[in-house]
Motif scaffolding. Structure first.
Motif, PDB file in Angstrom:
ATOM      1  N   LEU A 120       0.829  -1.208   0.000  1.00  0.00           N
ATOM      2  CA  LEU A 120       0.000   0.000   0.000  1.00  0.00           C
ATOM      3  C   LEU A 120       0.864   1.259   0.000  1.00  0.00           C
ATOM      4  CD1 LEU A 120      -2.840  -1.088   2.441  1.00  0.00           C
ATOM      5  CD2 LEU A 120      -3.036  -0.685  -0.015  1.00  0.00           C
ATOM      6  N   ARG A 121       2.029   1.187   0.664  1.00  0.00           N
ATOM      7  CA  ARG A 121       2.946   2.338   0.646  1.00  0.00           C
ATOM      8  C   ARG A 121       3.677   2.440  -0.702  1.00  0.00           C
ATOM      9  NH1 ARG A 121       3.306   0.786   6.086  1.00  0.00           N
ATOM     10  NH2 ARG A 121       5.074  -0.595   5.798  1.00  0.00           N
ATOM     11  N   GLN A 122       3.966   1.286  -1.319  1.00  0.00           N
ATOM     12  CA  GLN A 122       4.674   1.267  -2.599  1.00  0.00           C
ATOM     13  C   GLN A 122       3.777   1.709  -3.756  1.00  0.00           C
ATOM     14  OE1 GLN A 122       7.894   0.615  -3.070  1.00  0.00           O
ATOM     15  NE2 GLN A 122       7.788   0.827  -5.290  1.00  0.00           N
ATOM     16  N   PHE A 123       2.499   1.338  -3.690  1.00  0.00           N
ATOM     17  CA  PHE A 123       1.537   1.668  -4.748  1.00  0.00           C
ATOM     18  C   PHE A 123       0.430   2.537  -4.139  1.00  0.00           C
ATOM     19  CE2 PHE A 123       3.378  -2.504  -5.681  1.00  0.00           C
ATOM     20  CZ  PHE A 123       3.879  -2.292  -6.967  1.00  0.00           C
ATOM     21  N   PRO A 124       0.647   3.865  -4.032  1.00  0.00           N
ATOM     22  CA  PRO A 124      -0.284   4.737  -3.306  1.00  0.00           C
ATOM     23  C   PRO A 124      -1.628   4.950  -4.009  1.00  0.00           C
ATOM     24  CG  PRO A 124       1.506   6.016  -4.243  1.00  0.00           C
ATOM     25  CD  PRO A 124       1.823   4.590  -4.509  1.00  0.00           C
ATOM     26  N   ALA A 125      -1.752   4.630  -5.269  1.00  0.00           N
ATOM     27  CA  ALA A 125      -3.025   4.822  -5.978  1.00  0.00           C
ATOM     28  C   ALA A 125      -3.089   3.855  -7.144  1.00  0.00           C
ATOM     29  CB  ALA A 125      -3.133   6.259  -6.478  1.00  0.00           C
ATOM     30  N   GLY A 126      -4.295   3.646  -7.673  1.00  0.00           N
ATOM     31  CA  GLY A 126      -4.460   2.817  -8.860  1.00  0.00           C
ATOM     32  C   GLY A 126      -5.078   1.466  -8.551  1.00  0.00           C
ATOM     33  N   PRO A 127      -5.152   0.606  -9.561  1.00  0.00           N
ATOM     34  CA  PRO A 127      -5.814  -0.695  -9.387  1.00  0.00           C
ATOM     35  C   PRO A 127      -5.087  -1.626  -8.414  1.00  0.00           C
ATOM     36  CG  PRO A 127      -4.821  -0.524 -11.573  1.00  0.00           C
ATOM     37  CD  PRO A 127      -4.708   0.815 -10.942  1.00  0.00           C
ATOM     38  N   ILE A 128      -3.772  -1.547  -8.350  1.00  0.00           N
ATOM     39  CA  ILE A 128      -3.038  -2.395  -7.397  1.00  0.00           C
ATOM     40  C   ILE A 128      -3.386  -1.978  -5.977  1.00  0.00           C
ATOM     41  CG2 ILE A 128      -0.742  -3.037  -6.541  1.00  0.00           C
ATOM     42  CD1 ILE A 128       0.280  -2.782  -9.417  1.00  0.00           C
ATOM     43  N   HIS A 129      -3.407  -0.673  -5.717  1.00  0.00           N
ATOM     44  CA  HIS A 129      -3.764  -0.158  -4.397  1.00  0.00           C
ATOM     45  C   HIS A 129      -5.178  -0.604  -4.007  1.00  0.00           C
ATOM     46  CE1 HIS A 129      -3.457   2.692  -1.044  1.00  0.00           C
ATOM     47  NE2 HIS A 129      -4.725   2.996  -1.295  1.00  0.00           N
ATOM     48  N   ASP A 130      -6.115  -0.500  -4.947  1.00  0.00           N
ATOM     49  CA  ASP A 130      -7.499  -0.894  -4.671  1.00  0.00           C
ATOM     50  C   ASP A 130      -7.605  -2.388  -4.370  1.00  0.00           C
ATOM     51  OD1 ASP A 130      -8.109   1.750  -5.194  1.00  0.00           O
ATOM     52  OD2 ASP A 130      -8.816   1.351  -7.246  1.00  0.00           O
ATOM     53  N   ALA A 131      -6.891  -3.214  -5.130  1.00  0.00           N
ATOM     54  CA  ALA A 131      -6.919  -4.661  -4.894  1.00  0.00           C
ATOM     55  C   ALA A 131      -6.310  -5.008  -3.539  1.00  0.00           C
ATOM     56  CB  ALA A 131      -6.185  -5.389  -6.010  1.00  0.00           C
ATOM     57  N   LEU A 132      -5.243  -4.297  -3.165  1.00  0.00           N
ATOM     58  CA  LEU A 132      -4.608  -4.559  -1.867  1.00  0.00           C
ATOM     59  C   LEU A 132      -5.515  -4.141  -0.713  1.00  0.00           C
ATOM     60  CD1 LEU A 132      -0.910  -3.527  -2.604  1.00  0.00           C
ATOM     61  CD2 LEU A 132      -1.875  -5.828  -2.428  1.00  0.00           C
ATOM     62  N   LEU A 133      -6.232  -3.039  -0.879  1.00  0.00           N
ATOM     63  CA  LEU A 133      -7.194  -2.630   0.163  1.00  0.00           C
ATOM     64  C   LEU A 133      -8.282  -3.683   0.339  1.00  0.00           C
ATOM     65  CD1 LEU A 133      -7.694   1.206  -0.434  1.00  0.00           C
ATOM     66  CD2 LEU A 133      -6.607   0.092   1.524  1.00  0.00           C
ATOM     67  N   GLY A 134      -8.778  -4.220  -0.777  1.00  0.00           N
ATOM     68  CA  GLY A 134      -9.788  -5.269  -0.704  1.00  0.00           C
ATOM     69  C   GLY A 134      -9.256  -6.525  -0.038  1.00  0.00           C
ATOM     70  N   ALA A 135      -8.030  -6.910  -0.365  1.00  0.00           N
ATOM     71  CA  ALA A 135      -7.422  -8.096   0.242  1.00  0.00           C
ATOM     72  C   ALA A 135      -7.203  -7.886   1.740  1.00  0.00           C
ATOM     73  CB  ALA A 135      -6.094  -8.417  -0.446  1.00  0.00           C
ATOM     74  N   GLN A 136      -6.755  -6.698   2.108  1.00  0.00           N
ATOM     75  CA  GLN A 136      -6.522  -6.397   3.521  1.00  0.00           C
ATOM     76  C   GLN A 136      -7.831  -6.482   4.314  1.00  0.00           C
ATOM     77  OE1 GLN A 136      -5.455  -2.291   4.469  1.00  0.00           O
ATOM     78  NE2 GLN A 136      -3.809  -3.078   5.795  1.00  0.00           N
ATOM     79  N   ALA A 137      -8.903  -5.904   3.786  1.00  0.00           N
ATOM     80  CA  ALA A 137     -10.201  -5.961   4.465  1.00  0.00           C
ATOM     81  C   ALA A 137     -10.700  -7.399   4.568  1.00  0.00           C
ATOM     82  CB  ALA A 137     -11.210  -5.091   3.714  1.00  0.00           C
ATOM     83  N   PHE A 138     -10.497  -8.176   3.515  1.00  0.00           N
ATOM     84  CA  PHE A 138     -10.919  -9.577   3.501  1.00  0.00           C
ATOM     85  C   PHE A 138     -10.185 -10.367   4.587  1.00  0.00           C
ATOM     86  CE2 PHE A 138     -10.484 -13.959   2.051  1.00  0.00           C
ATOM     87  CZ  PHE A 138     -11.790 -14.282   1.699  1.00  0.00           C
ATOM     88  N   ILE A 139      -8.880 -10.207   4.659  1.00  0.00           N
ATOM     89  CA  ILE A 139      -8.090 -10.961   5.651  1.00  0.00           C
ATOM     90  C   ILE A 139      -8.469 -10.554   7.068  1.00  0.00           C
ATOM     91  CG2 ILE A 139      -5.746 -11.366   6.518  1.00  0.00           C
ATOM     92  CD1 ILE A 139      -4.807 -10.930   3.590  1.00  0.00           C
ATOM     93  N   GLN A 140      -8.622  -9.255   7.320  1.00  0.00           N
ATOM     94  CA  GLN A 140      -8.988  -8.789   8.661  1.00  0.00           C
ATOM     95  C   GLN A 140     -10.352  -9.316   9.066  1.00  0.00           C
ATOM     96  OE1 GLN A 140      -8.399  -4.586   8.111  1.00  0.00           O
ATOM     97  NE2 GLN A 140      -6.259  -4.685   8.772  1.00  0.00           N
ATOM     98  N   ALA A 141     -11.311  -9.368   8.126  1.00  0.00           N
ATOM     99  CA  ALA A 141     -12.634  -9.916   8.438  1.00  0.00           C
ATOM    100  C   ALA A 141     -12.536 -11.402   8.758  1.00  0.00           C
ATOM    101  CB  ALA A 141     -13.571  -9.683   7.253  1.00  0.00           C
ATOM    102  N   LYS A 142     -11.701 -12.137   8.025  1.00  0.00           N
ATOM    103  CA  LYS A 142     -11.535 -13.567   8.290  1.00  0.00           C
ATOM    104  C   LYS A 142     -10.870 -13.813   9.650  1.00  0.00           C
ATOM    105  CE  LYS A 142     -13.284 -15.440   4.608  1.00  0.00           C
ATOM    106  NZ  LYS A 142     -14.420 -16.350   4.670  1.00  0.00           N
ATOM    107  N   GLN A 143      -9.925 -12.943  10.008  1.00  0.00           N
ATOM    108  CA  GLN A 143      -9.253 -13.110  11.304  1.00  0.00           C
ATOM    109  C   GLN A 143     -10.197 -12.796  12.456  1.00  0.00           C
ATOM    110  OE1 GLN A 143      -5.713 -10.642  10.950  1.00  0.00           O
ATOM    111  NE2 GLN A 143      -4.458 -12.440  10.524  1.00  0.00           N
ATOM    112  N   GLU A 144     -11.105 -11.865  12.265  1.00  0.00           N
ATOM    113  CA  GLU A 144     -12.064 -11.527  13.317  1.00  0.00           C
ATOM    114  C   GLU A 144     -13.054 -12.648  13.570  1.00  0.00           C
ATOM    115  OE1 GLU A 144     -13.854  -7.852  12.191  1.00  0.00           O
ATOM    116  OE2 GLU A 144     -12.011  -6.708  12.508  1.00  0.00           O
ATOM    117  N   THR A 145     -13.455 -13.361  12.501  1.00  0.00           N
ATOM    118  CA  THR A 145     -14.419 -14.440  12.653  1.00  0.00           C
ATOM    119  C   THR A 145     -13.775 -15.735  13.134  1.00  0.00           C
ATOM    120  OG1 THR A 145     -14.201 -15.072  10.321  1.00  0.00           O
ATOM    121  CG2 THR A 145     -15.945 -13.492  10.867  1.00  0.00           C
ATOM    122  N   ALA A 146     -12.462 -15.832  13.047  1.00  0.00           N
ATOM    123  CA  ALA A 146     -11.769 -17.068  13.468  1.00  0.00           C
ATOM    124  C   ALA A 146     -11.612 -17.140  14.964  1.00  0.00           C
ATOM    125  CB  ALA A 146     -10.417 -17.154  12.803  1.00  0.00           C
TER     126      ALA A 146
END
Length: 146
Positions: A120-146
């Motif tokens: 996220l620091r390396q790619f501050p904007a664009g499709p890579i940044h958006d995909a990483l934000l989605g992946a981060q939210a997905f992982i955090q949600a999975k860790q909360e439910t575990a």
């Protein structure tokens, strides 16, 4: 040694073409065909950057981008690869170890969050940044439910 002729107990029937029987159930014409999964995030640029990072396990130079496996998140399986936003750096030896060792597989979510933070620091904007934000939210949600 001479062979003796075998005698048939039943007479041969008239020759008919063989019928092949399919063991798989037939699909009706009205049933829709299964669809492929939605296109997943793929980025050679991001994978090149992931390979430039040190290995998540031994901190040596990474040669591979390991995509997450075995966590029961539905991202990977037979013939499937997780999206590139779920990739982490691994050297060749550690990459094989991650695939073989369930204990190492349990650490993948922590390693992914760390790599995603760097990404996220390396790619501050664009499709890579958006995909990483989605992946981060997905992982955090999975860790909360575990």
């Amino acid at each position: 040694m001479k062979r003796t002729a075998l005698k048939r107990k039943t007479a041969l029937t008239a020759r008919q073409p063989m019928r092949r029987q399919c063991t798989a159930p037939r699909r009706r014409e009205s049933q829709p065909k299964p669809r492929k999964a939605a296109t997943q995030f793929r980025s050679p640029i991001y994978l090149r950057w992931v390979r430039s990072m040190p290995c998540c396990v031994c901190l040596q130079d990474a040669t591979d981008a390991h995509h997450v496996i075995g966590l029961g998140w539905g991202l990977s399986g037979m013939g499937m690869t997780a999206p590139d936003s779920f990739a982490m750096p691994a050297c060749r030896e550690c990459h094989g170890d991650i695939h073989r060792d369930p204990e190492l597989q349990r650490h993948q979510s922590d390693w992914l969050l760390q790599i995603i933070g760097y990404g996220l620091r390396q790619f501050p904007a664009g499709p890579i940044h958006d995909a990483l934000l989605g992946a981060q939210a997905f992982i955090q949600a999975k860790q909360e439910t575990a």
